[in-house]
Structure formats: C-alpha cells, structure tokens
Scaffold this motif. Sequence first.
Motif, mmCIF file in Angstrom:
data_model
loop_
_atom_site.group_PDB
_atom_site.id
_atom_site.type_symbol
_atom_site.label_atom_id
_atom_site.label_comp_id
_atom_site.label_asym_id
_atom_site.label_seq_id
_atom_site.Cartn_x
_atom_site.Cartn_y
_atom_site.Cartn_z
ATOM 1 N N ASP A 110 2.425 17.074 22.250
ATOM 2 C CA ASP A 110 1.818 16.807 23.561
ATOM 3 C C ASP A 110 2.601 15.760 24.350
ATOM 4 O OD1 ASP A 110 -0.251 18.640 23.196
ATOM 5 O OD2 ASP A 110 -1.544 17.163 22.240
ATOM 6 N N ILE A 111 3.087 14.730 23.669
ATOM 7 C CA ILE A 111 3.857 13.683 24.348
ATOM 8 C C ILE A 111 5.178 14.250 24.859
ATOM 9 C CG2 ILE A 111 5.013 11.450 24.049
ATOM 10 C CD1 ILE A 111 1.916 11.321 24.082
ATOM 11 N N ILE A 112 5.823 15.077 24.050
ATOM 12 C CA ILE A 112 7.071 15.715 24.487
ATOM 13 C C ILE A 112 6.807 16.564 25.726
ATOM 14 C CG2 ILE A 112 8.815 17.441 23.876
ATOM 15 C CD1 ILE A 112 8.512 16.427 20.961
ATOM 16 N N LEU A 113 5.712 17.306 25.697
ATOM 17 C CA LEU A 113 5.351 18.148 26.836
ATOM 18 C C LEU A 113 5.109 17.301 28.084
ATOM 19 C CD1 LEU A 113 5.050 21.188 27.169
ATOM 20 C CD2 LEU A 113 2.617 20.936 26.763
ATOM 21 N N LEU A 116 8.459 16.212 29.508
ATOM 22 C CA LEU A 116 9.124 17.329 30.185
ATOM 23 C C LEU A 116 8.457 17.637 31.518
ATOM 24 C CD1 LEU A 116 9.794 19.736 27.186
ATOM 25 C CD2 LEU A 116 11.462 18.349 28.424
ATOM 26 N N GLU A 117 7.145 17.588 31.560
ATOM 27 C CA GLU A 117 6.417 17.852 32.807
ATOM 28 C C GLU A 117 6.754 16.809 33.867
ATOM 29 O OE1 GLU A 117 2.496 20.096 30.912
ATOM 30 O OE2 GLU A 117 2.400 17.942 31.306
ATOM 31 N N LYS A 118 6.839 15.543 33.448
ATOM 32 C CA LYS A 118 7.210 14.485 34.400
ATOM 33 C C LYS A 118 8.620 14.729 34.927
ATOM 34 C CE LYS A 118 6.444 10.153 33.697
ATOM 35 N NZ LYS A 118 6.339 8.818 33.084
ATOM 36 N N TRP A 119 9.530 15.100 34.044
ATOM 37 C CA TRP A 119 10.916 15.330 34.427
ATOM 38 C C TRP A 119 11.032 16.514 35.370
ATOM 39 C CZ3 TRP A 119 14.322 19.317 32.265
ATOM 40 C CH2 TRP A 119 15.657 19.184 32.683
ATOM 41 N N ARG A 132 10.855 29.963 23.011
ATOM 42 C CA ARG A 132 12.261 29.933 23.442
ATOM 43 C C ARG A 132 12.421 29.168 24.754
ATOM 44 N NH1 ARG A 132 16.890 32.320 22.560
ATOM 45 N NH2 ARG A 132 16.116 34.031 21.298
ATOM 46 N N LYS A 133 11.572 29.461 25.703
ATOM 47 C CA LYS A 133 11.650 28.789 27.002
ATOM 48 C C LYS A 133 11.483 27.276 26.821
ATOM 49 C CE LYS A 133 11.304 28.954 31.611
ATOM 50 N NZ LYS A 133 12.361 29.400 32.481
ATOM 51 N N PHE A 134 10.511 26.884 25.999
ATOM 52 C CA PHE A 134 10.261 25.470 25.750
ATOM 53 C C PHE A 134 11.495 24.799 25.156
ATOM 54 C CE2 PHE A 134 9.035 22.179 22.681
ATOM 55 C CZ PHE A 134 8.469 21.250 23.536
ATOM 56 N N TYR A 135 12.073 25.388 24.117
ATOM 57 C CA TYR A 135 13.225 24.756 23.474
ATOM 58 C C TYR A 135 14.458 24.755 24.374
ATOM 59 C CZ TYR A 135 10.581 24.241 19.226
ATOM 60 O OH TYR A 135 9.636 23.865 18.315
ATOM 61 N N ASN A 136 14.582 25.746 25.243
ATOM 62 C CA ASN A 136 15.671 25.713 26.220
ATOM 63 C C ASN A 136 15.468 24.577 27.218
ATOM 64 O OD1 ASN A 136 17.300 27.769 25.225
ATOM 65 N ND2 ASN A 136 16.158 29.348 26.301
ATOM 66 N N ILE A 137 14.231 24.339 27.613
ATOM 67 C CA ILE A 137 13.935 23.211 28.509
ATOM 68 C C ILE A 137 14.236 21.893 27.805
ATOM 69 C CG2 ILE A 137 12.097 21.975 29.726
ATOM 70 C CD1 ILE A 137 10.796 24.754 30.239
ATOM 71 N N GLU A 142 17.651 17.135 27.158
ATOM 72 C CA GLU A 142 18.532 16.309 26.332
ATOM 73 C C GLU A 142 19.903 16.184 26.975
ATOM 74 O OE1 GLU A 142 18.307 18.319 22.568
ATOM 75 O OE2 GLU A 142 16.492 17.220 21.975
ATOM 76 N N ARG A 143 20.415 17.288 27.544
ATOM 77 C CA ARG A 143 21.710 17.223 28.250
ATOM 78 C C ARG A 143 21.617 16.298 29.459
ATOM 79 N NH1 ARG A 143 22.346 23.303 28.557
ATOM 80 N NH2 ARG A 143 22.732 23.792 26.400
ATOM 81 N N PHE A 144 20.506 16.383 30.177
ATOM 82 C CA PHE A 144 20.302 15.539 31.351
ATOM 83 C C PHE A 144 20.289 14.066 30.948
ATOM 84 C CE2 PHE A 144 17.305 13.186 34.046
ATOM 85 C CZ PHE A 144 17.927 13.304 35.271
ATOM 86 N N ILE A 145 19.554 13.724 29.889
ATOM 87 C CA ILE A 145 19.473 12.347 29.414
ATOM 88 C C ILE A 145 20.840 11.852 28.975
ATOM 89 C CG2 ILE A 145 18.520 10.861 27.588
ATOM 90 C CD1 ILE A 145 16.493 11.634 29.772
ATOM 91 N N GLU A 146 21.579 12.701 28.273
ATOM 92 C CA GLU A 146 22.917 12.330 27.807
ATOM 93 C C GLU A 146 23.854 12.080 28.985
ATOM 94 O OE1 GLU A 146 25.164 11.076 24.854
ATOM 95 O OE2 GLU A 146 23.150 11.889 24.545
#
Length: 149
Positions: A110-113, A116-119, A132-137, A142-146
């Motif tokens: 739930d915290i991860i979600l 992601l929703e805030k982002w 699949r959609k969730f893990y792609n997001i 992660e790429r964005f944060i990096e």
Amino acid sequence: MNYYYESIDDILLFNWWKVREGDFKYCRKDLSKGTAKQDEEAFIKINDSYLAEFGLDPEVERVIELRQRIAMLQCDFVIEDNQYYRNEIRRLERELTEILTRDQKGMSNDIILIHLEKWMGFRLDEMKITARKFYNIVKEYERFIEAQK
C-alpha cells in the motif's frame, strides 16, 4: 483452466499480492471455481511469467546464495570439525538474519502504491491494474529516481 489467470499480463494487482502472500486461490478469475491443485499449478505458471520478465530481486538472490553457502559450510564442519567453518557459519547467519529482518521492515504494498500515485498524480486501482503494468510503473519510477541523483 480458462477460469484462471495465465500470467502477470492478466492477473489483477490485488490478486497478485494475495497470491504472493500464499493465498493461491486468488489465481482464479472466479473464486468459486477451481481446486487447490489447480491453484498451485496456476501460481507456478504466473510466477514463471513474472520471473521471466522481471527476474529475482538482487536481495532474494543474496539470500539464496547465503543459504547455500551456510549449508555447504555446515557439511564441511561436520566432516572436518574445523572452528573456521563454525565461525564462518555464524557470520553468514548474522548477515542472513540482517537481510531477512530488514526486508520485513520495508515498505508495504500500500505504501509503494501511495508513492507511485503521488509521483504519477492519479490513483492506481489495484482491482483494475495488472501486475505487469504495476511492475513496469515501479521500474520506470526507479529509473526516474536514479536520474534525479
């Protein structure tokens, strides 16, 4: 088995999370149809599709590696009765315990979600989005944060 999800492409995120917690009946599209044996077969198929796409988490790989190393050292210790092996086993067991307890303190689904929703700026409904959609997001996040570092 057409009343079962086939892969991470079609299983809903809510169901996937339930399955990952060990409740394999959530591999079913209709909870009133199917058997425990079919549930387990469906889980294996879905999990294989997940692993084929996203692989093992590096931390999970490290846990497997540590458990294998500990088992080998325990065998060596029994055979040779060398104190080095005993000390190495203790060191590796501490490392393993540290990883496993750290993982339990990690963020909940739930915290991860929520992050992601805030982002993204809108709500992600775990009853509608596929795994699949969730893990792609998550991967994109992660790429964005990096990139921000």
